[in-house]
Write a protein that holds these residues in place. Structure first.
Motif, short mmCIF file in Angstrom:
data_model
loop_
_atom_site.label_atom_id
_atom_site.label_comp_id
_atom_site.label_asym_id
_atom_site.label_seq_id
_atom_site.Cartn_x
_atom_site.Cartn_y
_atom_site.Cartn_z
N MET A 145 -53.68 -28.43 -31.73
CA MET A 145 -52.57 -28.09 -32.35
C MET A 145 -51.43 -28.00 -31.07
N ALA A 146 -51.78 -27.34 -29.99
CA ALA A 146 -50.74 -26.94 -28.97
C ALA A 146 -51.74 -26.66 -27.65
N PHE A 147 -51.09 -26.41 -26.45
CA PHE A 147 -52.11 -26.29 -25.13
C PHE A 147 -51.34 -24.89 -24.80
N LYS A 148 -52.23 -24.19 -24.41
CA LYS A 148 -52.20 -22.91 -23.96
C LYS A 148 -52.52 -22.59 -22.45
N MET A 149 -51.45 -22.28 -21.68
CA MET A 149 -52.00 -21.92 -20.21
C MET A 149 -51.25 -20.59 -19.78
N SER A 150 -51.58 -20.37 -18.61
CA SER A 150 -51.45 -19.05 -18.10
C SER A 150 -50.69 -18.94 -16.69
N THR A 151 -49.59 -17.96 -16.41
CA THR A 151 -49.12 -18.05 -15.12
C THR A 151 -50.05 -16.87 -14.36
N PHE A 152 -50.70 -16.30 -15.25
CA PHE A 152 -51.67 -15.05 -14.78
C PHE A 152 -53.10 -15.27 -14.86
N GLU A 153 -53.85 -15.00 -13.55
CA GLU A 153 -55.24 -15.50 -13.51
C GLU A 153 -56.06 -14.01 -14.18
N THR A 154 -56.68 -14.44 -15.11
CA THR A 154 -57.60 -13.17 -15.51
C THR A 154 -58.94 -13.66 -15.18
N ASP A 155 -59.12 -15.15 -15.13
CA ASP A 155 -60.72 -15.53 -14.77
C ASP A 155 -60.52 -16.84 -14.22
N GLU A 156 -60.94 -16.98 -13.04
CA GLU A 156 -60.67 -18.48 -12.25
C GLU A 156 -61.05 -19.66 -12.92
N HIS A 157 -62.09 -19.35 -13.98
CA HIS A 157 -62.72 -20.56 -14.74
C HIS A 157 -62.20 -20.41 -16.16
N ARG A 158 -62.23 -19.38 -16.51
CA ARG A 158 -61.94 -19.19 -18.04
C ARG A 158 -60.65 -19.14 -18.44
N PHE A 159 -59.73 -18.47 -17.68
CA PHE A 159 -58.61 -17.94 -18.09
C PHE A 159 -57.71 -18.09 -16.58
N PRO A 160 -57.61 -19.36 -16.20
CA PRO A 160 -56.96 -19.34 -14.51
C PRO A 160 -55.49 -19.20 -14.65
N ARG A 161 -54.91 -19.15 -13.50
CA ARG A 161 -53.58 -19.36 -13.25
C ARG A 161 -53.15 -20.72 -12.81
N ILE A 162 -52.56 -21.52 -13.64
CA ILE A 162 -52.51 -23.13 -13.46
C ILE A 162 -51.39 -22.91 -12.29
N PRO A 163 -51.27 -23.80 -11.39
CA PRO A 163 -50.66 -23.95 -10.38
C PRO A 163 -49.42 -24.98 -10.98
N ASP A 164 -48.06 -24.49 -10.09
CA ASP A 164 -46.84 -25.22 -10.62
C ASP A 164 -47.03 -26.74 -10.79
N PRO A 165 -47.56 -27.54 -9.67
CA PRO A 165 -47.65 -29.12 -9.99
C PRO A 165 -48.40 -29.39 -11.28
N GLU A 166 -49.38 -28.69 -11.47
CA GLU A 166 -50.11 -29.03 -12.74
C GLU A 166 -49.46 -28.91 -13.99
N ILE A 167 -48.63 -27.62 -14.12
CA ILE A 167 -47.97 -27.40 -15.25
C ILE A 167 -46.75 -28.55 -15.45
N ILE A 168 -46.14 -28.81 -14.16
CA ILE A 168 -45.18 -30.02 -14.45
C ILE A 168 -45.71 -31.00 -15.05
N LYS A 169 -46.82 -31.53 -14.47
CA LYS A 169 -47.55 -32.68 -14.93
C LYS A 169 -48.14 -32.53 -16.41
N THR A 170 -48.48 -31.34 -16.81
CA THR A 170 -49.05 -31.20 -18.27
C THR A 170 -47.71 -31.25 -19.17
N MET A 171 -46.75 -30.77 -18.80
CA MET A 171 -45.32 -30.85 -19.44
C MET A 171 -45.20 -32.13 -19.89
N GLU A 172 -44.97 -32.97 -18.62
CA GLU A 172 -44.37 -34.33 -18.78
C GLU A 172 -45.56 -35.18 -19.75
#
Length: 462
Positions: free
Chosen positions: A144-171
């Motif tokens: 339904m949608a994609f959830k990401m985080s700018t805060f790292e709770t857990d490197e594997h399960r709940f990571p902070r997504i780096p800015d270049p990856e966020i931009i690529k994801t949005m595109e």
């Protein structure tokens, strides 16, 4: 004379722009007639809710079923049914692996059809690095949608997504029409502040709020708004805790950014004093704010600047919460909410004349459906699913944490009384909760696929 419908419902119907006394005819789980006034519709079953509100089925877009291993779809969907939630969206941060590839996604979707008692849609996410190739397959599989985080709770399960990856994801997401949603906190500031506080022995409950000042939310949101501006991708900010965040979002809407936001019921109904009073029970991320900031959030709600309210249902077992009794930083963040959000919010708004039933329906059903393009849900409209939340405005409720469906038998709202009891929850024409007990077996609930599944919505990724 043969019955026209499988079921007929009578009551105070909360339609998109008005409340009317009327009848609804249901056939094959769909709304087939809406009649204002006494229509004399006939059905195999006739439910008379004369003095009660018949709301469109409430939708909770922010639920965590699998952040710990004790919950899952059956427990959480039972809690949803009791709480008047007919559809919810489950977050992708599952133990042990997040929902970041299509195989895991499909396995999870199958579980819904065996385990759930209400309807459920699924969030997906992307891996910290090199995960964007899964976005289109996940969209096609029904995310339904994609959830990401700018805060790292857990490197594997709940990571902070780096800015270049966020931009690529949005595109890439722009091509699917789906939203990129974010847990927006600035973890560089937060982690440094927590380290300093711990060194100084400042581990009291309110230290959780003090180490996550408003700038940690607003700075993260501002960056995402700018990314959305330049990519043209749809953005959603989850669990907004501060009115300044809402102001920034309104500003960027003027720049043409397609951005929506939610706040959660605790940010409206509690302030930081609850951390002192209840300790880890009242710990969530972002944290509860100061009373004047809570008032500012209410002002934004009245102004129509908050799209929807969610629970951020995060049911941690008592023992996990209690690890923070002597040091607030050790406790897990989050509280159960899918079962108590609707009555608590009704009591705080409609029951007090602060919102109309129509405004309440928009926050809790209509807007969630529109923001996430949930097909056939969220409105009392012809050919929509016959999903209804029936609330008796005169009947009182008491929150009792010991009786929650969730395995997390704890809530800072324990003992609170209010007006506006959920007396029936109806999903696709079938009563799943009758005001006293769950009336369907696990497996009644269905997987609700996202809008990119519908061919006209998906532009094929070149």
């Amino acid at each position: 004379m043969a019955n026209q419908f499988d079921k007929v419902i009578k009551g105070m119907l909360v339609l998109e722009n008005e409340v009317v006394y009327g009848e609804i005819g249901i056939k094959d789980g769909k709304i087939k007639e809406i009649h204002k006034g006494e229509a004399g519709l006939t059905g195999e079953t006739y439910l008379d809710f004369s003095n009660q509100y018949v709301f469109p089925g409430m939708i909770d877009v922010h639920v965590h079923c699998f952040s710990n291993t004790q919950e899952g779809f059956t427990t959480t969907s039972r809690a949803a049914a009791v709480g008047g939630i007919t559809t919810f969206m489950d977050m992708p941060y599952d133990v042990p692996n997040p929902i970041s590839n299509v195989e895991i996604f499909k396995e999870k979707a199958k579980k819904i059809e065996n385990k759930a008692v209400v309807d459920i849609g699924l969030w997906a996410t992307v891996s910290k690095y090199n995960g964007t190739d899964q976005i289109i397959p996940l969209a096609e599989a029904g995310a339904m949608a994609f959830k990401m985080s700018t805060f790292e709770t857990d490197e594997h399960r709940f990571p902070r997504i780096p800015d270049p990856e966020i931009i690529k994801t949005m595109e890439i997401l722009k091509e699917t029409g789906l939203r990129a949603a974010f847990h927006s906190e600035n973890d560089e500031i937060i982690y440094q502040m927590i380290e300093e506080y711990q060194k100084e022995g400042k581990v009291y409950p309110a230290a959780h709020m003090e180490t996550r000042p408003p700038v940690t939310e607003t700075s993260a949101v501002l960056k995402l708004l700018e990314f959305s501006y330049w990519t043209g991708g749809k953005l959603h900010i989850v669990h907004v805790s501060h009115p300044r965040t809402v102001e920034l979002i309104q500003l960027f809407k003027k720049f043409g950014v397609d951005v929506s936001l939610e706040t959660c019921y605790p940010y409206l109904l509690l302030d930081v004093s609850a951390l002192d009073e209840f300790g880890p029970k009242a710990k969530n991320n972002p944290p509860l704010r100061k009373p004047e900031e809570v008032n500012g959030l209410w002002e934004q709600l009245h102004a129509g600047n908050i799209d929807l309210i969610s629970s951020d249902h995060a049911p941690w077992p008592k023992e996990v919460k209690e690890t923070g009794n002597d040091n607030i930083f050790k406790a897990s963040s989050g509280m159960p909410g899918v079962e108590i959000m609707v009555p608590l919010m009704f009591n705080s708004t409609v029951a007090k004349g602060i919102l109309t039933p129509v405004q309440f329906a928009k926050l809790m059903a209509i807007h969630p459906s529109e923001v996430f393009q949930i097909p056939s849900k969220g409105k009392i409209e012809m050919d929509y699913d016959a999903d209804f939340t029936i609330i008796d405005p005169n009947e009182t409720f008491i929150i009792d944490e010991t009786k929650l469906q969730s395995n997390a038998k704890l809530s800072p709202f324990h003992g609170q009384k209010g007006k506006g009891k959920v007396v029936q929850t109806i999903v696709r024409g079938k009563t799943v909760y009758d005001g006293n007990e769950i009336t369907v077996e696990p497996g009644f609930g269905k997987f609700v696929a996202g809008s990119a599944m519908r061919e006209e919505a998906l532009v094929v990724h070149k």
